[in-house]
Structure formats: structure tokens, C-alpha cells
Design an enzyme around this catalytic site. Structure first.
Site, PDB file in Angstrom:
ATOM      1  N   MET B   1       0.848  -1.196   0.000  1.00 20.67           N
ATOM      2  CA  MET B   1       0.000   0.000   0.000  1.00 20.67           C
ATOM      3  C   MET B   1       0.888   1.252   0.000  1.00 20.67           C
ATOM      4  SD  MET B   1      -3.624   0.363   1.804  1.00 20.67           S
ATOM      5  CE  MET B   1      -3.270   0.269   3.521  1.00 20.67           C
ATOM      6  N   CYS B   2       1.426   1.670   1.106  1.00 23.69           N
ATOM      7  CA  CYS B   2       2.279   2.859   1.257  1.00 23.69           C
ATOM      8  C   CYS B   2       1.481   4.170   1.275  1.00 23.69           C
ATOM      9  CB  CYS B   2       3.353   3.006   0.177  1.00 23.69           C
ATOM     10  SG  CYS B   2       4.545   1.676   0.162  1.00 23.69           S
ATOM     11  N   GLY B   3       2.003   5.121   1.999  1.00 30.32           N
ATOM     12  CA  GLY B   3       1.392   6.442   2.051  1.00 30.32           C
ATOM     13  C   GLY B   3       2.428   7.498   1.701  1.00 30.32           C
ATOM     14  N   ARG B  32      -1.313   3.278   6.355  1.00 26.57           N
ATOM     15  CA  ARG B  32      -1.019   2.888   4.973  1.00 26.57           C
ATOM     16  C   ARG B  32       0.376   2.267   4.856  1.00 26.57           C
ATOM     17  NH1 ARG B  32      -4.423   4.464   0.943  1.00 26.57           N
ATOM     18  NH2 ARG B  32      -2.842   3.663  -0.473  1.00 26.57           N
ATOM     19  N   THR B 149       5.303   6.637   4.195  1.00 26.74           N
ATOM     20  CA  THR B 149       5.105   5.538   5.130  1.00 26.74           C
ATOM     21  C   THR B 149       5.051   4.268   4.300  1.00 26.74           C
ATOM     22  OG1 THR B 149       2.683   5.648   5.063  1.00 26.74           O
ATOM     23  CG2 THR B 149       3.784   7.020   6.710  1.00 26.74           C
TER      24      THR B 149
END
Lengths: 228, 298
Positions: B1-3, B32, B149
Site C-alpha cells: 500500500m504505502c502512504g 497505509r 510511510t
């Protein structure tokens, strides 16, 4: 009227409260403030109630909605009204990707633009977008109507089944097996009905073009075997 | 996912609050990407000086006396500011290359995270809230900042595998997505003389942009060219000394939302990340289009 401030009330408490409502509830009007981009606001409601959300929301707002009329006074993140069964969801701003995906019924009205994959795999929902829609919208759309007052992006209606697509502006490109089709009287009637339902009075059905399935992908064709 | 979050200030009055605003944005994106986090902050440059951000798994041993050792090695004044596992070494501009070489020779376990007049990069494994606190993000000042993130998919959860990646002077890139042609591209870039610290796909994207900018393209042109040469899913946010850019791949399945006012341009993977920015209610908020380069420069 019930007023819920999401800066103070946990989202789960709000959604559980909404899930407790049913036909004949004595709390038919709800106002939600400080929605702050939260996910799944008013998802899974199954009651004939009005919900006004003041502010923008994150993923899956109004998902699986049944009966409720939900208005977001702001923009919505991905998957708004995903798998809606009935009722109304209205977004006064823009909607992110896959708005109204897999919806079975009810109406989704987006007053701004919708991003990519609007109405993907729609199964009976009616979607009206006042602005533009992004690429791959109505991918594998099965039934229902998608009415777009603005333009459509690339690959509209790719691998479409029997959903009816009406676009007033330009279509950047059509997806596989999606073609322009003639506008017959019943299609004008359908657009008029949907525009009326969406409260749009200044647009004529004659301004739209219709797109739908060429029905060439329905069955496996041995001549295309090399393409797989 | 990652933010991803990014904030590019237009209004000087907000510069003292850059870190505090970025901190709020970054920590909102914790869920995330809970495995690691990082951020690049572009501060005001000092004439004739270059900042080298260092990282070490053994900061007590590695950073002890490093000032004196490097100063001696390059024959110039240096100063050091340590923050947990990271440290910023400020060196005379004309001695920057020598200083990096000296660090590599004298402290082999130290990694160089970034070099530039303005940029500082901090990144670590751990919950983003803890990483931001550890490096006192909220106390930092500057003109623009980019944070990430991480929820790792393509390579291991390590400090060096965290974002941002910096492969050029005052440049950095963060990425949500995954690239599928990074191995081949890494080989090609190595032939051009680029060096790589990790097996990470994002580092390849950063090095690709650095390489194209070395060939004379500006950031906007390099991003446009990357649409031809990078294969995979990506939402990128990139920073240069004076610039801030955003690009999404043609499929655009990785989320992105932007906001702009007279005071700033902001990027978030989700709108939630932007809700505490000043006057967000009056901002122009939109979803960046696929295959479209967005680029601001001061």
C-alpha cells in the site's frame, strides 16, 4: 435531527448507530460534521433515512447502501457507493476512482468529476456525473445506466455487457467491444427520467450519444484463439 | 500500500511550521505504511556549505570524532549535528565530494542518505509516528518536505529500503507502487555510471530521474520521459532544491489527492492527510490525472 461530530464521536459508533436504524425509525434525518476524509462513513446503511455529510470523505462512503439518501457536501475518495443496492448517494464535489463500482441499484449523482473506473462492473445502478469521467469507466458493466454530462476518458466500456452508457461530451477512446449505438425513443426517455431524478433541467437528451456492447466478446470464438 | 505526503510552501510565513504540518500529514498515513517511514526536508541553504545526511546502525561508535576525522581528511572546517541514528555533516561546498569519499573510507558502516545545499533525509524502520518523533520532524523548518510511510512489497524492510531515495544532489523521490522493469533498468543505469545501495525498485526510479537530469533535462522533462521507460505502478512525488513534482502512471490505481492555496501545494495519498492544513476548506482540491506531470518551482 441527529447531529454527529466525527471529531468527537468514533466512526464505529456512528456506523453502528446508523446500522440500528430501520423502516419507521423516529430519527429520519442525520447530519454528520467533521468527516475529515474518514473511510467507510455511512457504509452499510439499510433504512429510509436522510444523511447529510458536511465535508469530504475517504474510501467507500455509502458503500452497500440500501434505501438511504446520502449527500456528501464535499468530495469522496475511492469506491463511493460501491455495491449500492438502492437509495441515493449524491456527491457535491468530485469522486475518486471506481465510484459506484458493482452497484446493483439506486442512484449515484456526482456533481463534479469522477476519476478512473467509474461504474466498473455496474449491475443495475444508475450513475449520473455532471462533470467528466476517467479512463476505463464502465469496464465489464453489466446493467444500469451511466449518464455523463462531460467527457469520458480512454477505454470507455471495455468488455461491456448490457449497461447503457450516455455521454454528452467527447469520448477519448472506446474499450474492446464497446461501440456507439443509435439513440432510439426509449433511450431519450431513459435519459430524461434520469436527468429529472438528478434534478438536472438544462440539458436535453438529444445532446447525448449512446454507447454499448457490440456483443462480440460474449462467446469464445475459435478464430481468436491465437490472441489468448 | 504505502502512504505519501508532500508539502511545498509558497508563503514564507509558513516555513517555521513546515515540520509540524508535515508531521501531522505523515502520522495520519501510519496505517497505509506501518513498517518504516522517512522524510526529506528542504531547509534554507547556507552560502558555500553543503549538508551530508549520514545514517549508521551504530551511531555512538560511528559518529564519535567523525567531525575531526573528516575535517582532517579534507582539510576544511566541518560541523556535525546528530539526531538518533542520523547526523548532518556540514562541509565546505568545494569539499563535498572529498568529504563523501572520506566518510566511505573512514566509516564504512555509515550510509550517505543525501547530499545537497538544502536537503536532509531521515528514515528508519518502525511505526511512522515513532520515526517522526525520533528525528523531531515537527520541530523542523524549511521550504518543502516529502514524507513516506512504507508497506514493503518489492524489497526487504530495512532502513536503506525505506523512502525517500536520494540519488542526486538535493534530489529525492518517494513512491507508492511497484516497478516491474527495475532490474533491467538498474543494469542500464549502472553502465551509465550510476551506483545503487539497494535492490529496491524505487531507488531505480530515483536514479533514472537523476540520470536524465544529468543529461540536461529539467525535472518536468525527466518525469515525462519516465512514462516511456518505467513499467509498473507508480505514484511519485519528487523534490529538488527549488522544485516539487508529482506523477502517476497511466493506470493510476495508486491513490493521490492534491490541494493548492496561495500559501502551499500539498499532496496526500488520501484526503485525511490534508485535513489539518491551513484553510484546507478554501483550497482547490483535485485528483492528479494519470500520465500527467505536475511540477512547481520557486
Amino acid at each position: 435531527m441527529r447531529k454527529i461530530d466525527l471529531a468527537k464521536t468514533p466512526l464505529r459508533d456512528l456506523n453502528q448507530d446508523l446500522h440500528r436504524q430501520s423502516a419507521g425509525t423516529n430519527e429520519p434525518d442525520w447530519e454528520i460534521v467533521n468527516s475529515m476524509g474518514f473511510h467507510a462513513v455511512a457504509a452499510g446503511v439499510d433504512a429510509p433515512i436522510n444523511i447529510n455529510i458536511r465535508g469530504s470523505v475517504g474510501y467507500y462512503c455509502g458503500g452497500m447502501n440500501k434505501q438511504a439518501s446520502i449527500t456528501v457536501h464535499g468530495s469522496a475518495g475511492p469506491g463511493v457507493a460501491e455495491n449500492m443496492m438502492s437509495g441515493n448517494v449524491r456527491i457535491t464535489g468530485d469522486a475518486s476512482q471506481y465510484a459506484g463500482a458493482t452497484g446493483h441499484g439506486g442512484m449515484l449523482l456526482i456533481e463534479g468529476n469522477a476519476a478512473s473506473r467509474c461504474g466498473v462492473s455496474m449491475k443495475g445502478i444508475d450513475i449520473v456525473v455532471k462533470g467528466n469521467i476517467g479512463h476505463l469507466s464502465a469496464f465489464m458493466a453489466q446493467s444500469g445506466h451511466l449518464v455523463v454530462l462531460g467527457d469520458a476518458g480512454d477505454a470507455l466500456g471495455d468488455s461491456i455487457y448490457e449497461a447503457k452508457l450516455f455521454v454528452r461530451g467527447k469520448v477519448k477512446s472506446l474499450g474492446a467491444d464497446c461501440i456507439e449505438k443509435e439513440m432510439r425513443p426509449e433511450h431519450h426517455d431513459a435519459i430524461k427520467k434520469l436527468l429529472k431524478q438528478a434534478g438536472i433541467t438544462d440539458v436535453k437528451s438529444s445532446e447525448f450519444k449512446r454507447y454499448g456492447s457490440a456483443r462480440k466478446l460474449y462467446n469464445f470464438n475459435i478464430d481468436n484463439a491465437d490472441a489468448y | 500500500m504505502c502512504g505519501i505526503v508532500g508539502l511545498f510552501l509558497k508563503d514564507k510565513a509558513l516555513e517555521p511550521r513546515l515540520g509540524a504540518l508535515t508531521n501531522q500529514m505523515l502520522t495520519t498515513m501510519c496505517d497505509r505504511g506501518p513498517d518504516s517511514a522517512g522524510f526529506a526536508v528542504y531547509g534554507t541553504p547556507t552560502d558555500g556549505k553543503v549538508k551530508i545526511t549520514l545514517q549508521s546502525p551504530n551511531p555512538d561508535a560511528d559518529f564519535k570524532d567523525i567531525e575531526a576525522s573528516i575535517s582532517k581528511a579534507i582539510g576544511g572546517n566541518v560541523s556535525l549535528s546528530v539526531k538518533s541514528t542520523h547526523a548532518v555533516l556540514t562541509v565546505p561546498e568545494q569539499k563535498a565530494h572529498e568529504a563523501v569519499a572520506a566518510i566511505r573510507a573512514l566509516r564504512p558502516s555509515v550510509s550517505v542518505m543525501a547530499t545537497g545545499a538544502s536537503i536532509e533525509i531521515y528514515k528508519e524502520v518502525g511505526l511512522p509516528t515513532d520515526v517522526a518523533k525520533r528525528f523531531d520532524l515537527s520541530g523542523m523548518k524549511g521550504t518543502h518536505a516529502i514524507g513516506h510511510t512504507r508497506m514493503a512489497t518489492e524489497s526487504a524492510v530495512t532502513t536503506l529500503g525505506s523512502h525517500p531515495f536520494s540519488t542526486g544532489y538535493d534530489q529525492c523521490l518517494v513512491h507508492n507502487g511497484s516497478l516491474s522493469n527495475h532490474n533491467n533498468l538498474r543494469r542500464e543505469l549502472r553502465r551509465e555510471g550510476m551506483t545503487f545501495e539497494t535492490q529496491n525498485d524505487t531507488e531505480v526510479a530515483a536514479a533514472y530521474l537523476t540520470s536524465r537530469m544529468k543529461q540536461g533535462m529539467n525535472l518536468g522533462e525527466a518525469l515525462t520521459k519516465s512514462l516511456d521507460d518505467l513499467d509498473g505502478f507508480f505514484t511519485f512525488v519528487v523534490g529538488t532544491k527549488n522544485g516539487f513534482g508529482v506523477l502517476r502512471d497511466p493506470i493510476a490505481c495508486k491513490p493521490a489527492v492534491m490541494a493548492e492555496t496561495d500559501q502551499y501545494v500539498a499532496f496526500g495519498s488520501e484526503f485525511r492527510a490534508l485535513v489539518n492544513l491551513p484553510d484546507i476548506d478554501k483550497a482547490k482540491v483535485w485528483e492528479p490525472e494519470p500520465s500527467t506531470v505536475y511540477f512547481w518551482e520557486r
